[in-house]
Enzyme design. Structure first.
Site, PDB file in Angstrom:
ATOM      1  N   ASP A 165      20.392  51.596   9.417  1.00 17.32           N
ATOM      2  CA  ASP A 165      20.850  52.616  10.361  1.00 17.32           C
ATOM      3  C   ASP A 165      22.358  52.814  10.387  1.00 17.32           C
ATOM      4  O   ASP A 165      22.851  53.747  11.023  1.00 17.32           O
ATOM      5  CB  ASP A 165      20.389  52.262  11.782  1.00 17.32           C
TER       6      ASP A 165
ATOM      7  N   ASP B 126      17.481  46.100   7.478  1.00 24.19           N
ATOM      8  CA  ASP B 126      18.674  45.675   8.187  1.00 24.19           C
ATOM      9  C   ASP B 126      18.205  45.129   9.536  1.00 24.19           C
ATOM     10  O   ASP B 126      17.074  45.402   9.963  1.00 24.19           O
ATOM     11  CB  ASP B 126      19.615  46.879   8.367  1.00 24.19           C
TER      12      ASP B 126
ATOM     13  N   ASP C   1      24.960  50.436   5.686  1.00 25.28           N
ATOM     14  CA  ASP C   1      23.670  50.449   4.987  1.00 25.28           C
ATOM     15  C   ASP C   1      23.563  51.582   3.971  1.00 25.28           C
ATOM     16  O   ASP C   1      22.593  51.636   3.203  1.00 25.28           O
ATOM     17  CB  ASP C   1      22.515  50.582   5.994  1.00 25.28           C
TER      18      ASP C   1
END
Length: 603
Positions: A499, A304, A503
């Protein structure tokens, strides 16, 4: 137990042989051997007959019957010392991990009839009223019932922009209050928090066995009955042919002591747990040894962007004034009016201005959540904010598709320019990507919900292999599924690093899910297999180094133990080695393997 048995043994060794010395030997044996013998009896009751406790019991009791008292005591003594080493190693690892989790502790301010009261989140009950002041982190999940504010939710959503909340909105633990004082009614108890569940996972991390550990367990179940059968044959067949029962029974007992698979059964899981402990000292929480082993097979890592590879907060990248204003003037007036806000975008503008803000005279300041801030600065009417702020002031802004966050600045009712701010890569992000490639990661992939131009800028800056932008959470899952299918064809694995709550599905779907836990969302931390507690991407390369070192030590111990076992079993069968050598072949090898595993504590 170990000390008292050793003292009695030493006293008996220096006394002449008599009934007293035999009594001392038996006393020392019972003190040190009782736990092993009792465990063997309990295992037999539960149907587990041929294990290391049974082998130790039969061999040592047999040695006592043959009057080999010191040897019998030494076998049990060194076995217990090996157990002690194992306990010390495991406790060190657990203490390292438990200490790591303490950084998440918080205090909740509860509003009562007698005023405010500071309480531990563990003691707060659903329904109680929690007051959160600017700069404080939300301790528990709840519903906003009074006030409005902006929340730094980058740890929860993966997005840099703060979220404006009003009465009736849900407030999640882990967010940071940025502006106003708010009252939140708690909806969940602390025991349901992710941190409490993580601690439970850590304490039970050893239950998630690696394929290597499972193989050793299966090997021991086959190996032990085989060597017991060989020992019985050694004790019975040769005496029937050549006589000398005492000699061959003694050799069979030596054979049993040598054959005990302690070195394998103890050192392999201990090595993996040592690796988990080593990782924890570097701020890496591994929830099971199977995930540590899996890191050796990872060839693709998807990331990410926001909060994972980037810092999750803004800095000014460009100041673009319109005539007749200059850069310093535009930035100075904007910084002056923004100096009264604690919004992260405002703070980035203030930090970018290098001049003296005290020279500006401020008046009639007004901040509107989700829009911007306005006021009078040195007689000028200044508005700094987004498109909504400009529209509220009847100020026209050009129609364009921005590639980053833009703060428009209007002075005296006219657009004076714009200030561009953007999230910047973490200081160690580029070095982390390079290090991973050196550790055998063939493909590094950036998966983000940001626009394509922003993603390309960050991805190219960090040297990512592939970039996929403007993805919804379910689209990230699809991308990871595609990467996983390709990797599995080559017997490799895929890891995903994220995080935010968005996600969570990807972390759960990847072969190895890695969450940034310092500011990461509780849901992401729970879904992940591994947590980087200090949010540094470079720790992933360190994790891979620890995983490789752990694997190397595991196989060193396996090969060393098997070679020594085979050698001494052969020598013992022919009477070349006796009980003392058998002690080395069993407990000595175990101790060496444990000491080798302890090298991971210095990783």
């Amino acid at each position: 137990m170990i000390a008292s048995s050793t003292i009695i043994l030493l006293i008996a060794l220096f006394l002449p042989v008599s009934e007293l010395t035999i009594l001392l030997y038996l006393t020392a044996f019972l003190i040190i051997g009782y736990p092993v013998i009792w465990q063997s009896i309990k295992n037999i009751v539960h149907g587990e007959v041929l294990d290391e406790h049974f082998l130790m019991t039969v061999a040592t009791v047999g040695a006592l019957l043959l009057s080999d008292y010191p040897e019998a005591i030494a076998v049990m003594l060194f076995y217990q010392i090996g157990d002690l080493f194992e306990d010390v190693a495991v406790n060190q690892s657990k203490q390292s991990i438990s200490a790591l989790l303490k950084v998440k502790a918080t205090i909740a301010t509860i509003v009562t009839a007698n005023g405010e009261r500071a309480m531990k989140p563990e003691n707060v009950q659903p329904g109680q009223l929690m007051r959160i002041k600017p700069g404080e982190r939300v301790a528990l999940d709840g519903e906003l019932i009074q006030g409005n504010t902006s929340l730094d939710t980058s740890a929860l959503t993966g997005e840099s922009l703060p979220r404006d909340v009003q009465v009736g909105d849900q407030v999640l633990s882990g967010a940071i209050n940025l502006t106003g004082v708010i009252d939140v009614r708690v909806t969940k108890p602390y025991r349901d928090s992710t941190i409490a569940r993580i601690l439970d996972l850590v304490q039970n991390a050893s239950q998630k066995k690696t394929t290597t550990e499972k193989f050793i367990k299966r090997f021991a179940k086959v190996y032990t009955p085989v060597v017991v059968g060989l020992a019985v044959l050694l004790a019975v067949v040769p005496p029937l042919l050549v006589g000398s029962w005492a000699t061959w029974i003694n050799r069979a007992l030596v054979f049993l002591v040598i054959s005990c698979p302690c070195a394998l059964v103890i050192s392999v899981p201990l090595s993996f747990f040592g690796g988990i402990g080593a990782a924890s000292r570097h701020g890496i929480l591994v929830k099971g040894s199977n995930f540590l082993e899996a890191m050796n097979q990872v060839s693709t890592i998807a990331f990410d962007k926001t909060g994972t590879l980037t810092q999750g907060h803004f800095s000014v990248t460009d100041v673009l004034p319109l005539q007749p204003w200059h850069q310093d003037e535009l930035l100075g007036l904007a910084a002056a009016v923004e100096s009264q806000s604690i919004h992260p975008i405002a703070r980035s503008i203030v930090e970018a201005y290098q001049g003296d803000l005290s020279k500006y005279r401020l008046d009639e300041l007004h901040e509107t959540a989700g829009h911007g801030i306005s006021g009078h600065v040195d007689g000028h009417s200044v508005i700094a904010g987004n498109v909504k702020a400009m529209q509220a002031g009847d100020i026209k802004v050009p129609n364009s598709q921005p590639t980053c966050t833009t703060v428009f600045v209007a002075i005296d009712g006219q657009l004076a320019g714009r200030i561009q701010v953007a999230d910047q890569p973490k200081p160690d992000a580029k070095a982390a990507i390079n290090a991973l490639q050196q550790h055998g990661v063939h493909q590094t992939v950036l998966l983000t919900g940001d626009n394509q131009q922003t993603a390309n800028t960050i991805g190219q800056q960090l040297g990512m292999s592939h970039i996929a932008a403007e993805l919804l959470p379910e689209q990230k899952v699809t991308e990871v599924d595609r990467l996983t299918d390709n990797a599995h064809q080559a017997h490799h694995r895929v890891a995903f690093v994220g995080d935010g709550i968005n996600d969570t599905p990807v972390l759960a779907r990847a072969d190895v899910g890695i969450a940034m836990g310092g500011l990461g969302a509780d849901a992401a931390i729970e879904a992940a297999d591994i947590v980087i507690m200090n949010d540094q991407p470079s720790k992933i390369a360190k994790l891979m180094a620890i995983a490789k070192h752990t694997k190397r030590i595991v196989w060193e111990n396996i090969i060393f133990a098997l070679v020594i076992k085979i050698l001494f079993l052969s020598l013992g069968a022919f009477g070349i080695v006796g009980m003392w050598e058998a002690v080395f072949a069993d407990v000595g090898v175990t101790l060496i393997a444990i000491i080798n595993a302890l090298r991971l504590q210095r990783e």
